[in-house]
Design a protein around this motif. Structure first.
Motif, PDB file in Angstrom:
ATOM      1  N   PRO A  15      -7.309  -3.208   1.345  1.00 56.93           N
ATOM      2  CA  PRO A  15      -7.439  -4.667   1.440  1.00 56.93           C
ATOM      3  C   PRO A  15      -8.805  -5.080   1.976  1.00 56.93           C
ATOM      4  CG  PRO A  15      -5.349  -3.948   2.349  1.00 56.93           C
ATOM      5  CD  PRO A  15      -6.156  -2.708   2.112  1.00 56.93           C
ATOM      6  N   GLN A  73       0.824  -1.208   0.000  1.00 58.14           N
ATOM      7  CA  GLN A  73       0.000   0.000   0.000  1.00 58.14           C
ATOM      8  C   GLN A  73       0.858   1.257   0.000  1.00 58.14           C
ATOM      9  OE1 GLN A  73      -3.861  -0.199   2.463  1.00 58.14           O
ATOM     10  NE2 GLN A  73      -2.609  -1.828   3.329  1.00 58.14           N
ATOM     11  N   LEU A 119      -5.498  -7.284  -1.941  1.00 57.27           N
ATOM     12  CA  LEU A 119      -5.303  -5.864  -2.222  1.00 57.27           C
ATOM     13  C   LEU A 119      -5.440  -5.655  -3.730  1.00 57.27           C
ATOM     14  CD1 LEU A 119      -4.287  -2.948  -1.508  1.00 57.27           C
ATOM     15  CD2 LEU A 119      -1.955  -3.859  -1.694  1.00 57.27           C
TER      16      LEU A 119
END
Length: 311
Positions: free
Chosen positions: A108, A95, A117
């Motif tokens: 997620p 991320q 994700l």
């Protein structure tokens, strides 16, 4: 493993700008660039292969980067999502990396007891990083930025979106040896027990949704894995006996292939493990030279002059 299909071999998609595609998959996702060649049917277009160190079946994502291609559209009758297996605890890293590199992603979430994700590549191809509930001991390719603790291990699953799943499900179970193992709402998960990883196919049923258009940012075909040409011939005969049109065996230099379109409209391929990607380059030099199919070698100078230079 005799006469068994061994999960996913490779997945091929369509991209736009070649340099952008190369940069994203090698520098941001951290995959190894294992082969730079050309499209067998259009030698003025690259065919890129990305994977683990040696291009192991089940890790190979390939692209036709057509620089002027129009954007495609996800819909029914096509493969729509590619899932990569990643280690537990790695999604926070990804991320942050996606934020740092302006990658479009969603937070997620959970599916079938696994955290995933979702994100898009620069052409809009939908991918997912998935923490598998099945142990994945495959050795990943790692870089300075993407270490083994977070690197992708290869495919986890592929998702097909369909108007009606029945015909496709019959091909998976009756010909390819898959079994339905789970269902959530309109998503049906099929698996083969022949291998532990890269062995899942999800079918999503969406009656009435518009048909997809295969072009930039979409998946062209899904290839399943077999040991060799003899096993491939076995499946070719099973496919033909089902009443489907199937091609002859075709030599693709790094594997042998047969192709057929399953009833839902998705182009499937059966591809062999042999001979592999070191047939024309040593392991430590994979992806560093332009490799041409033999029929195009006499035109090397012309072809090299028309292909964009990769930096």
């Amino acid at each position: 493993m005799e006469d068994q299909l061994l999960g996913l071999h490779h997945i091929t998609a369509i991209a736009g700008n070649a340099q952008r595609n190369f940069n994203f998959y090698t520098k941001i996702l951290g995959l190894r660039f294992i082969k730079k060649t050309v499209n067998f049917d259009d030698p003025n277009t690259y065919h890129f292969y990305f994977g683990d160190e040696g291009g192991s079946p089940g890790t190979i994502l390939t692209f036709f980067p057509w620089g002027t291609v129009q954007p495609g559209r996800r819909g029914t009758g096509m493969a729509t999502e590619i899932g990569y297996s990643v280690p537990e605890g790695s999604l926070e890293f990804w991320q942050k990396r996606f934020v740092d590199h302006n990658v479009i992603y969603n937070k997620p979430t959970q599916r079938f007891g696994e955290t995933y994700l979702p994100f898009l590549d620069p052409d809009g191809l939908k991918l997912e990083l998935i923490v598998s509930k099945t142990a994945d001991d495959r050795t990943p390719w790692k870089t300075n930025d993407v270490t083994a603790a977070v690197a992708t291990k290869g495919f986890h699953n592929v998702t097909l979106t369909l108007e009606n799943i029945k015909g496709t499900a019959d091909i998976l179970t009756d010909i390819l040896g898959y079994q339905l193992i789970d269902q959530h709402v309109n998503r049906y998960r099929f698996a083969t027990s022949a291998v532990d990883n890269a062995n899942l196919v999800d079918l999503v049923e969406v009656p009435g949704e518009a048909r997809g258009h295969v072009a930039g940012g979409t998946i062209h075909h899904v290839a399943f894995r077999v040991k060799d040409e003899a096993v491939e011939k076995h499946f070719q005969e099973k496919i033909a006996a089902k009443g489907l049109q199937v091609t002859d065996q075709i030599d693709r230099n790094y594997f042998h292939s047969v192709y057929f379109r399953e009833p839902g409209g998705v182009l499937f391929e059966i591809a062999t493990d042999n001979p592999g990607f070191t047939v024309d380059e040593p392991l430590n030099e994979l992806g560093t030279h332009l490799q041409l199919p033999a029929q195009y070698e006499p035109r090397r100078a012309q072809i090299e002059g028309q292909l964009p230079v990769l930096l």
